[in-house]
Design a protein around this motif. Structure first.
Motif, mmCIF file in Angstrom:
data_model
loop_
_atom_site.group_PDB
_atom_site.id
_atom_site.type_symbol
_atom_site.label_atom_id
_atom_site.label_comp_id
_atom_site.label_asym_id
_atom_site.label_seq_id
_atom_site.Cartn_x
_atom_site.Cartn_y
_atom_site.Cartn_z
ATOM 1 N N ALA A 84 -193.986 61.929 16.425
ATOM 2 C CA ALA A 84 -193.803 62.388 17.800
ATOM 3 C C ALA A 84 -192.432 61.812 18.600
ATOM 4 O O ALA A 84 -192.115 62.812 19.182
ATOM 5 C CB ALA A 84 -194.947 61.353 18.535
ATOM 6 N N GLY A 85 -191.782 61.031 17.975
ATOM 7 C CA GLY A 85 -190.680 60.750 18.508
ATOM 8 C C GLY A 85 -189.478 61.770 18.086
ATOM 9 O O GLY A 85 -188.622 62.071 19.148
ATOM 10 N N LEU A 86 -189.568 62.393 16.727
ATOM 11 C CA LEU A 86 -188.652 63.463 16.588
ATOM 12 C C LEU A 86 -188.992 64.599 17.529
ATOM 13 O O LEU A 86 -188.155 65.457 17.980
ATOM 14 C CB LEU A 86 -189.070 63.891 14.862
ATOM 15 N N TRP A 128 -189.514 54.508 19.993
ATOM 16 C CA TRP A 128 -188.705 55.909 20.399
ATOM 17 C C TRP A 128 -187.441 55.757 21.209
ATOM 18 O O TRP A 128 -186.571 56.502 21.450
ATOM 19 C CB TRP A 128 -189.651 56.678 21.149
ATOM 20 N N GLN A 129 -186.914 54.523 21.657
ATOM 21 C CA GLN A 129 -185.707 54.498 22.369
ATOM 22 C C GLN A 129 -184.749 54.633 21.476
ATOM 23 O O GLN A 129 -183.709 55.298 22.037
ATOM 24 C CB GLN A 129 -185.618 52.872 22.797
ATOM 25 N N PRO A 130 -184.591 54.215 20.172
ATOM 26 C CA PRO A 130 -183.322 54.687 19.372
ATOM 27 C C PRO A 130 -182.973 56.268 19.445
ATOM 28 O O PRO A 130 -181.917 56.528 19.356
ATOM 29 C CB PRO A 130 -183.779 54.020 18.075
ATOM 30 N N PRO A 171 -183.677 53.032 30.614
ATOM 31 C CA PRO A 171 -183.058 53.756 29.419
ATOM 32 C C PRO A 171 -182.414 52.507 28.606
ATOM 33 O O PRO A 171 -181.585 51.765 29.067
ATOM 34 C CB PRO A 171 -182.176 54.546 29.959
ATOM 35 N N ARG A 172 -182.320 52.767 27.372
ATOM 36 C CA ARG A 172 -181.723 51.882 26.570
ATOM 37 C C ARG A 172 -180.381 51.764 26.660
ATOM 38 O O ARG A 172 -179.445 50.754 26.311
ATOM 39 C CB ARG A 172 -181.949 51.893 25.095
ATOM 40 N N SER A 173 -179.594 52.863 26.981
ATOM 41 C CA SER A 173 -178.198 53.133 27.077
ATOM 42 C C SER A 173 -177.671 52.293 28.279
ATOM 43 O O SER A 173 -176.354 52.063 28.295
ATOM 44 C CB SER A 173 -177.987 54.673 27.216
ATOM 45 N N GLY A 174 -178.405 51.984 29.221
ATOM 46 C CA GLY A 174 -178.115 51.407 30.346
ATOM 47 C C GLY A 174 -177.485 52.109 31.393
ATOM 48 O O GLY A 174 -177.342 52.003 32.601
ATOM 49 N N ARG A 175 -177.578 53.495 31.066
ATOM 50 C CA ARG A 175 -177.304 54.633 32.444
ATOM 51 C C ARG A 175 -178.398 55.039 32.989
ATOM 52 O O ARG A 175 -179.631 54.710 32.712
ATOM 53 C CB ARG A 175 -176.382 55.845 31.424
ATOM 54 N N ALA A 176 -177.868 55.875 34.018
ATOM 55 C CA ALA A 176 -179.140 56.469 34.803
ATOM 56 C C ALA A 176 -179.920 57.227 34.010
ATOM 57 O O ALA A 176 -179.265 57.894 32.841
ATOM 58 C CB ALA A 176 -178.449 57.276 35.940
ATOM 59 N N LEU A 223 -184.163 58.332 21.826
ATOM 60 C CA LEU A 223 -184.360 58.406 23.392
ATOM 61 C C LEU A 223 -183.625 57.683 23.961
ATOM 62 O O LEU A 223 -184.048 56.958 24.930
ATOM 63 C CB LEU A 223 -185.549 58.954 23.843
ATOM 64 N N PRO A 224 -182.267 57.283 23.916
ATOM 65 C CA PRO A 224 -181.356 56.223 24.486
ATOM 66 C C PRO A 224 -181.317 56.238 26.110
ATOM 67 O O PRO A 224 -181.252 55.335 26.799
ATOM 68 C CB PRO A 224 -180.206 56.082 23.784
ATOM 69 N N ASP A 225 -181.478 57.544 26.409
ATOM 70 C CA ASP A 225 -181.248 57.879 27.881
ATOM 71 C C ASP A 225 -182.435 58.164 28.561
ATOM 72 O O ASP A 225 -182.425 58.620 29.767
ATOM 73 C CB ASP A 225 -180.157 59.012 28.065
ATOM 74 N N ALA A 226 -183.664 57.906 27.968
ATOM 75 C CA ALA A 226 -185.050 58.282 28.590
ATOM 76 C C ALA A 226 -185.418 57.169 29.072
ATOM 77 O O ALA A 226 -185.512 55.794 28.850
ATOM 78 C CB ALA A 226 -186.016 58.743 27.534
#
Length: 240
Positions: free
Chosen positions: A211-213, A41-43, A11-16, A45-48
């Motif tokens: 697809a991202g949306l 798509w990371q922007p 994940p881009r967020s750095g979280r689990a 879906l930052p927690d994916a």
């Protein structure tokens, strides 16, 4: 250990991870061909977490991998192929979800070409519906000689589906988009589609954007269902 190897992106967020997106490549490719989609798509879906497994078999073409063999001489080979390859993909999905402590409602499948065939076939037959399924330049595989009515009895889960296709596709003709969409809709599967003008057997910016949306909306909808206490079930089929 995962049942299939392949590249990953945390994940881009750095979280689990709070969601998992599985990218399924096409015939003669491998997971490295699709993992870069994650960066697009990371922007949204930052927690994916993203993973692009390599298909289990070496491709008969002599390079890359395949989910199943394609000779284009046997009209039954796609149907036999998706059924034969499904257990390995199902096992991979179960292992990945368990490793991250996630449920199917936190899962999305994205498949290109032969990977699209696998994503549609497996997602509609899992015990619980994924949050979203995106099929790119592929098709829904039905048993040869049977029509769309053959799909409904096989359904166990009904995830929302987005189909995207190039109108100049020289490998899987664009008619596959419309035939697949009609079959899914007839079985009660919510389906959207995007047609990429001037695009061959590939993925253009418009398809990537839609697809991202669609993935972000699918995860948001599934999260809402989770908070509400469950998914709708009709006739023993789970609807995400």
């Amino acid at each position: 250990m995962p049942t299939l190897p392949g590249p990953r992106l945390p994940p881009r967020s750095g979280r689990a991870p709070r969601q998992l997106v599985v990218l399924l490549h096409g015939f003669g490719a491998d997971g490295n061909d699709l993992i870069d989609l994650a960066q697009v798509w990371q922007p949204l879906l930052p927690d994916a977490a993203f993973v692009a497994p390599h298909a289990p078999e070496p491709c008969i073409q002599g390079f890359g991998r395949q989910w199943f063999s394609l000779t284009f001489r046997d009209p039954h080979e796609r149907w036999r192929g998706v059924n034969r390859a499904a257990p390995a993909l199902d096992a991979f999905l179960d292992a990945e979800l368990a490793a991250h402590g996630l449920s199917d409602r936190q899962l999305a499948l994205v498949g290109f070409s032969q990977g699209c065939m696998m994503a549609l076939h497996v997602s509609l037959r899992r015990a619980r519906a994924p949050a979203a399924v995106v099929g790119l330049s592929g098709m829904l595989v039905l048993e040869e000689g049977k029509g769309p009515e053959s799909l409904a009895p096989a359904l166990r889960a009904v995830p929302p589906v987005l189909l995207a296709h190039g109108d100049q596709d020289e490998v899987i003709p664009v008619d596959a988009l419309f035939l697949s969409g009609e079959a899914l809709a007839a079985a009660g599967v919510p389906v959207e589609w995007h047609l990429s003008a001037g695009t061959g057997h590939g993925i253009d910016e418009g398809a990537l954007h839609h697809a991202g949306l669609f993935l972000a909306e699918g995860f948001a909808r599934a999260k809402g269902l989770e908070r509400a206490g469950g998914a709708e079930r009709a006739g023993g089929v789970e609807r995400a």
